[in-house]
Design an enzyme around this catalytic site. Structure first.
Site, short mmCIF file in Angstrom:
data_model
loop_
_atom_site.label_atom_id
_atom_site.label_comp_id
_atom_site.label_asym_id
_atom_site.label_seq_id
_atom_site.Cartn_x
_atom_site.Cartn_y
_atom_site.Cartn_z
N VAL A 141 -0.83 -5.30 -0.58
CA VAL A 141 -1.77 -4.63 -1.48
C VAL A 141 -1.81 -5.46 -2.76
CG1 VAL A 141 -2.25 -2.53 -2.79
CG2 VAL A 141 -1.27 -2.36 -0.49
N ARG A 177 1.04 1.20 -5.74
CA ARG A 177 1.52 2.52 -6.15
C ARG A 177 0.37 3.50 -6.43
NH1 ARG A 177 4.90 -1.23 -7.55
NH2 ARG A 177 7.13 -1.00 -7.24
N ARG A 178 -0.70 3.34 -5.63
CA ARG A 178 -1.85 4.24 -5.76
C ARG A 178 -2.22 4.86 -4.42
NH1 ARG A 178 -5.66 1.35 -10.28
NH2 ARG A 178 -3.96 0.80 -11.65
N GLY A 179 -1.34 4.73 -3.43
CA GLY A 179 -1.57 5.35 -2.13
C GLY A 179 -2.24 4.46 -1.11
N GLY A 200 -1.13 1.50 0.31
CA GLY A 200 -0.17 1.12 1.35
C GLY A 200 0.18 2.29 2.25
N GLU A 251 9.61 -6.76 9.73
CA GLU A 251 10.60 -7.55 9.00
C GLU A 251 10.08 -7.78 7.59
OE1 GLU A 251 11.12 -7.90 13.11
OE2 GLU A 251 9.44 -8.85 12.07
N ASN A 263 13.11 -8.35 -1.25
CA ASN A 263 11.88 -7.63 -1.61
C ASN A 263 12.21 -6.14 -1.73
OD1 ASN A 263 9.36 -6.50 -1.88
ND2 ASN A 263 8.41 -7.78 -0.33
N TYR A 300 9.14 1.24 2.41
CA TYR A 300 9.36 1.58 3.82
C TYR A 300 10.42 2.67 4.00
CZ TYR A 300 6.30 -2.30 4.91
OH TYR A 300 5.22 -3.14 5.00
#
Length: 164
Positions: free
Chosen positions: A79, A85-87, A89, A111, A116, A123
């Site tokens: 993204v 952080r806006r939905g 993903g 993976e 990261n 996840y």
């Protein structure tokens, strides 16, 4: 932020997806693994979904997921940093999970680079578990963390939430 739109990628999206992968996912690695021809091949493949998200008709994110008989493998997800952080993903992952469930697939694996931490948190929040470390996964240079999720629990969760 304007509403985002999810759709399957077209061949015309291949170059922009490849560049985004190079700049956001493959940054710092030698070579270019997900070059435009490889992305175009994934778009044409019957065993792969290449999903794009647009905001005001501009590429905001993408995901590439390959489907096997019982498992799916998320090859890439990115993204644009300004839109994280806006939905977006989470929206892509929900779409991909629904597609996998429809295809009769029960688990998704992926993976990511061990350093990261933002992706790891993302996840984990989606219910993925750490499965293994793979030294040298990224062109012999970096270790990967394999994560997986049994998505069949999504069906059970929906059944528990349905009105009686």
């Amino acid at each position: 932020m304007s509403k985002f739109v999810l759709r399957l990628a077209s061949p015309a999206d291949a170059y922009a997806i490849a560049v985004m992968s190079r700049c956001l996912v493959e940054i710092g690695l030698r070579g270019w693994t997900w070059h435009p021809a490889r992305v175009a091949k994934a778009i044409r493949s019957r065993r792969t979904n290449v999903l794009v998200v647009t905001v005001e008709r501009k590429l905001a994110g993408f995901a590439i997921m390959e489907y096997g008989d019982t498992r799916a493998h998320l090859s890439l997800l990115a993204v644009q940093p300004a839109l994280q952080r806006r939905g977006i993903g989470s929206g892509m992952m929900a779409w991909l999970e629904e597609s996998a469930l429809t295809a009769g697939i029960g688990a998704i694996s992926l993976e990511l680079r061990t350093n990261n931490f933002a992706a790891r948190c993302f996840y984990h929040a989606l219910g993925f578990s750490e499965a293994a470390y793979i030294p040298g996964y990224y062109r012999g240079e970096e270790t990967a963390l394999r994560m997986s999720r049994d998505i069949r629990c999504v069906i059970a969760d929906r059944a528990d939430q349905s009105p009686s």
